[in-house]
Design a protein around this motif. Structure first.
Motif, PDB file in Angstrom:
ATOM      1  N   LEU A   1       0.874  -1.167   0.056  1.00 20.46           N
ATOM      2  CA  LEU A   1      -0.063   0.061  -0.184  1.00 20.46           C
ATOM      3  C   LEU A   1       0.759   1.305   0.199  1.00 20.46           C
ATOM      4  O   LEU A   1       0.438   2.143  -0.667  1.00 20.46           O
ATOM      5  N   ALA A   2       2.138   1.114   0.883  1.00 16.82           N
ATOM      6  CA  ALA A   2       2.796   2.496   0.834  1.00 16.82           C
ATOM      7  C   ALA A   2       3.427   2.888  -0.623  1.00 16.82           C
ATOM      8  O   ALA A   2       3.443   3.956  -1.072  1.00 16.82           O
ATOM      9  N   ARG A   3       3.616   1.826  -1.544  1.00 19.60           N
ATOM     10  CA  ARG A   3       4.265   1.727  -2.689  1.00 19.60           C
ATOM     11  C   ARG A   3       3.199   2.322  -3.530  1.00 19.60           C
ATOM     12  O   ARG A   3       3.203   3.315  -4.561  1.00 19.60           O
ATOM     13  N   ALA A   4       1.725   1.815  -3.472  1.00 21.01           N
ATOM     14  CA  ALA A   4       0.589   2.513  -4.124  1.00 21.01           C
ATOM     15  C   ALA A   4       0.449   3.937  -4.142  1.00 21.01           C
ATOM     16  O   ALA A   4       0.351   4.713  -4.699  1.00 21.01           O
ATOM     17  N   ILE A   5       0.699   4.462  -2.444  1.00 19.88           N
ATOM     18  CA  ILE A   5       0.537   5.776  -2.241  1.00 19.88           C
ATOM     19  C   ILE A   5       1.579   6.474  -2.733  1.00 19.88           C
ATOM     20  O   ILE A   5       1.315   7.672  -3.298  1.00 19.88           O
ATOM     21  N   ALA A   6       2.850   5.952  -2.755  1.00 17.35           N
ATOM     22  CA  ALA A   6       4.037   6.785  -3.120  1.00 17.35           C
ATOM     23  C   ALA A   6       3.910   6.818  -4.727  1.00 17.35           C
ATOM     24  O   ALA A   6       4.413   8.101  -5.487  1.00 17.35           O
ATOM     25  N   ALA A   7       3.149   6.032  -5.519  1.00 18.80           N
ATOM     26  CA  ALA A   7       3.056   6.155  -6.944  1.00 18.80           C
ATOM     27  C   ALA A   7       2.093   6.878  -7.359  1.00 18.80           C
ATOM     28  O   ALA A   7       2.215   7.626  -8.409  1.00 18.80           O
ATOM     29  N   GLU A   8       1.229   7.196  -6.227  1.00 19.66           N
ATOM     30  CA  GLU A   8       0.045   8.341  -6.522  1.00 19.66           C
ATOM     31  C   GLU A   8       0.231   9.518  -6.398  1.00 19.66           C
ATOM     32  O   GLU A   8      -0.217  10.571  -7.043  1.00 19.66           O
ATOM     33  N   VAL A   9       1.072   9.775  -5.306  1.00 23.28           N
ATOM     34  CA  VAL A   9       1.221  11.332  -4.951  1.00 23.28           C
ATOM     35  C   VAL A   9       1.930  11.974  -5.938  1.00 23.28           C
ATOM     36  O   VAL A   9       3.041  11.547  -6.613  1.00 23.28           O
ATOM     37  N   ARG A  10       1.784  13.214  -6.260  1.00 21.27           N
ATOM     38  CA  ARG A  10       2.403  14.359  -7.059  1.00 21.27           C
ATOM     39  C   ARG A  10       3.474  14.898  -6.340  1.00 21.27           C
ATOM     40  O   ARG A  10       3.237  15.475  -5.237  1.00 21.27           O
ATOM     41  N   PRO A  11       4.517  14.949  -7.051  1.00 18.30           N
ATOM     42  CA  PRO A  11       5.974  15.467  -6.298  1.00 18.30           C
ATOM     43  C   PRO A  11       5.615  17.304  -6.017  1.00 18.30           C
ATOM     44  O   PRO A  11       6.206  17.736  -5.103  1.00 18.30           O
ATOM     45  N   ASP A  12       4.831  17.832  -7.004  1.00 16.41           N
ATOM     46  CA  ASP A  12       4.814  19.219  -6.868  1.00 16.41           C
ATOM     47  C   ASP A  12       3.720  19.728  -5.906  1.00 16.41           C
ATOM     48  O   ASP A  12       3.256  20.695  -5.768  1.00 16.41           O
ATOM     49  N   ARG A  13       3.106  18.871  -4.971  1.00 13.34           N
ATOM     50  CA  ARG A  13       2.181  19.293  -3.885  1.00 13.34           C
ATOM     51  C   ARG A  13       1.929  18.691  -2.754  1.00 13.34           C
ATOM     52  O   ARG A  13       2.934  17.434  -2.647  1.00 13.34           O
ATOM     53  N   ARG A  14       1.717  19.366  -1.703  1.00 18.04           N
ATOM     54  CA  ARG A  14       1.627  18.558  -0.530  1.00 18.04           C
ATOM     55  C   ARG A  14       0.193  17.996  -0.278  1.00 18.04           C
ATOM     56  O   ARG A  14      -0.828  18.573  -0.894  1.00 18.04           O
ATOM     57  N   TYR A  15       0.072  16.961   0.676  1.00 18.97           N
ATOM     58  CA  TYR A  15      -1.287  16.392   0.859  1.00 18.97           C
ATOM     59  C   TYR A  15      -1.514  16.505   2.568  1.00 18.97           C
ATOM     60  O   TYR A  15      -0.666  15.805   3.028  1.00 18.97           O
ATOM     61  N   ASN A  16      -2.450  17.186   3.029  1.00 17.63           N
ATOM     62  CA  ASN A  16      -2.645  17.259   4.460  1.00 17.63           C
ATOM     63  C   ASN A  16      -4.065  16.739   4.799  1.00 17.63           C
ATOM     64  O   ASN A  16      -5.258  17.123   4.210  1.00 17.63           O
ATOM     65  N   PHE A  17      -4.041  15.523   5.425  1.00 20.66           N
ATOM     66  CA  PHE A  17      -5.156  14.805   5.771  1.00 20.66           C
ATOM     67  C   PHE A  17      -5.448  14.826   7.254  1.00 20.66           C
ATOM     68  O   PHE A  17      -4.385  14.544   7.964  1.00 20.66           O
ATOM     69  N   MET A  18      -6.673  14.909   7.767  1.00 17.06           N
ATOM     70  CA  MET A  18      -6.900  14.966   9.248  1.00 17.06           C
ATOM     71  C   MET A  18      -7.613  13.582   9.648  1.00 17.06           C
ATOM     72  O   MET A  18      -8.580  13.354   8.672  1.00 17.06           O
ATOM     73  N   GLU A  19      -7.137  12.949  10.565  1.00 13.78           N
ATOM     74  CA  GLU A  19      -7.782  11.730  11.069  1.00 13.78           C
ATOM     75  C   GLU A  19      -8.609  12.221  11.877  1.00 13.78           C
ATOM     76  O   GLU A  19      -7.858  12.744  13.053  1.00 13.78           O
ATOM     77  N   PHE A  20      -9.858  12.060  11.812  1.00 10.70           N
ATOM     78  CA  PHE A  20     -10.621  12.530  13.164  1.00 10.70           C
ATOM     79  C   PHE A  20     -10.673  12.212  14.333  1.00 10.70           C
ATOM     80  O   PHE A  20     -10.668  12.567  15.397  1.00 10.70           O
ATOM     81  N   CYS A  21     -10.514  10.781  14.189  1.00 13.36           N
ATOM     82  CA  CYS A  21     -10.857   9.870  15.425  1.00 13.36           C
ATOM     83  C   CYS A  21      -9.326   9.542  16.180  1.00 13.36           C
ATOM     84  O   CYS A  21      -8.343   9.230  15.638  1.00 13.36           O
ATOM     85  N   GLY A  22      -9.385   9.732  17.459  1.00 11.67           N
ATOM     86  CA  GLY A  22      -8.183   9.158  18.320  1.00 11.67           C
ATOM     87  C   GLY A  22      -7.816   7.676  18.241  1.00 11.67           C
ATOM     88  O   GLY A  22      -6.642   7.394  18.266  1.00 11.67           O
ATOM     89  N   GLY A  23      -8.893   7.005  17.866  1.00 13.57           N
ATOM     90  CA  GLY A  23      -8.577   5.326  17.560  1.00 13.57           C
ATOM     91  C   GLY A  23      -7.499   5.433  16.160  1.00 13.57           C
ATOM     92  O   GLY A  23      -6.834   4.533  16.269  1.00 13.57           O
ATOM     93  N   HIS A  24      -8.058   6.322  15.122  1.00 17.06           N
ATOM     94  CA  HIS A  24      -7.180   6.204  14.007  1.00 17.06           C
ATOM     95  C   HIS A  24      -5.477   6.860  14.530  1.00 17.06           C
ATOM     96  O   HIS A  24      -4.390   6.585  13.937  1.00 17.06           O
ATOM     97  N   THR A  25      -5.494   8.097  15.221  1.00 21.65           N
ATOM     98  CA  THR A  25      -4.182   8.568  15.606  1.00 21.65           C
ATOM     99  C   THR A  25      -3.353   7.258  16.274  1.00 21.65           C
ATOM    100  O   THR A  25      -2.287   7.249  16.158  1.00 21.65           O
ATOM    101  N   HIS A  26      -3.888   6.772  17.045  1.00 20.48           N
ATOM    102  CA  HIS A  26      -3.322   5.710  17.803  1.00 20.48           C
ATOM    103  C   HIS A  26      -2.859   4.641  16.989  1.00 20.48           C
ATOM    104  O   HIS A  26      -1.593   4.199  17.028  1.00 20.48           O
TER     105      HIS A  26
END
Ligand code: SF4
Length: 378
Positions: A16-41
């Motif tokens: 999955l990490a490789r799939a994400i790396a292949a998808e992200v564009r080098p010319d921008r940043r991606y800021n995602f919020m995980e709402f839940c403390g369960g996800h943070t953990h």
């Protein structure tokens, strides 16, 4: 996949990490919020950040029920125990949240308050049955996930004629909190991080379904992907969010299809609607007063409402100035931005609510370490 360890598989995670790396564009940043403390953990415990490209940043949200409890609500519970002499029952983490004047429920217990840790609201009902001469109050906190059991307990108390049981209701709602984050001037201020999308809650969404998030996608143009609490769930959600951003889409997608439907749990929703109604406003730690973001007990069940029974008035109390929990819960600061982090504030001696629960951002950072966040901040 069938078993939980399959959702923690390192080989699949690297894929999955490789799939994400292949998808992200080098010319921008991606800021995602995980709402839940369960996800943070999950993100910190399983080292998900280390598997993400440098330009993908996860921002912790306010979805830890203990963290968002404002000081004034803990003070109310302490007042119930020490002034009104009730037997106060609540979940373990709530006992350790700092209140005003250096107090906490734990310290109030040391001063003679009858304050008990329970695993479920049914334990509080049991105490009420066994001690009919005592007033037993359940200090009810949490999001939509923990609300249905409280509703069941209140109905059960009514059906049994259990007159010495009532509830201090501090149940809060997820969608208005996300809206508040998007509307907050502090979040939208110049220099703050623009949010590109949200990982939506897992357990909350099993109750409310995926539909209540649709306005976020439509009105705020923010993608939402509901995800389970395992590391592969989170990584799959990050991949889905990245794809939405790249395609210019803003939709609600559901990664957690094994438990979440568009409609949610109709029976649980009906229970909540029968026993509770919306509060006009409720104070959240970090977010301040958020309109229609919490529940109170309906007049039909007024006799089980501790605020009515004991004539409690809510008084807001400002947070400890040195503690950055408010900014962390809004997603504009990180735990490591706080000068007290890991020094005077640690899980043994929490100075703020985010260091109490394992789902709190500060506690999770302290427990699992998070150099990646520190590096990103530099
Ligand atoms: S490290 Fe402690 S004092 Fe600082 S923000 Fe976190 S909980 Fe508050």
């Amino acid at each position: 996949m069938k078993y939980v360890d399959e959702f923690r598989d390192g080989v699949l995670a690297r894929g999955l990490a490789r799939a994400i790396a292949a998808e992200v564009r080098p010319d921008r940043r991606y800021n995602f919020m995980e709402f839940c403390g369960g996800h943070t953990h999950a993100i910190l415990r399983y080292g998900v950040l280390d598997l993400l490209p440098e330009n993908v940043r996860m921002i912790h949200g306010p979805g830890c029920p203990v963290c968002v409890l404002p000081i004034g609500r803990i003070d109310l519970a302490i007042r119930l125990a020490l002034t009104h002499g009730v037997t106060l029952c609540t979940y373990a983490d709530t006992l350790r949240v700092p209140a005003s004047g250096g107090m906490s429920l734990m310290r109030a217990r040391a001063r003679g308050g009858d304050i008990r840790m329970v695993y479920a609201v049914t334990d509080a009902l049991k105490i009420a049955r066994e001690h009919p001469h005592k007033q037993v109050v359940f200090f009810a906190i949490g999001f939509e996930t923990t609300t249905p059991p409280t509703a069941v307990a209140i109905r059960q108390a009514r059906d049994e004629g259990l007159r010495n049981f009532c509830v201090l209701c501090c149940h809060v709602l997820t969608p208005p909190a996300i809206m508040s984050i998007l509307e907050s001037p502090k979040v939208r201020a110049v220099g703050s991080v623009p949010l590109d999308g949200f990982i939506g809650p897992a357990h909350v969404s099993t109750v409310i379904g995926s539909r209540p998030y649709e306005f976020l996608a439509k009105e705020y143009r923010k993608p939402v992907v509901i995800a389970g609490f395992e590391p592969l769930d989170v990584m799959q959600a990050i991949l889905m969010l990245t794809r939405q951003v790249n395609d210019g889409r803003a939709e609600v997608e559901n990664e957690f299809t094994r438990a979440v439907t568009p409609e949610g749990n109709a029976k649980a929703q009906a229970l909540i609607a029968e026993v509770f109604e919306l509060r006009r406003s409720f104070e959240w730690r970090g977010l301040g007063e958020v309109p229609y973001s919490a529940l109170k007990i309906r007049p039909a069940y007024a006799e089980f409402d501790a605020e009515r029974r004991f004539d409690l008035d809510y008084t807001p109390v400002p947070d400890n100035k040195a503690c950055e929990c408010g900014a962390i819960l809004r997603g504009v600061k990180r735990p490591t931005d706080c000068k007290l982090f890991g020094t005077v504030c640690n899980p043994e001696t929490p100075m703020g609510s985010c260091m109490v629960s394992s789902e709190g951002a500060c506690a999770a950072h302290y427990t699992y370490g998070c150099n990646r966040d520190v590096e990103a901040a530099a």
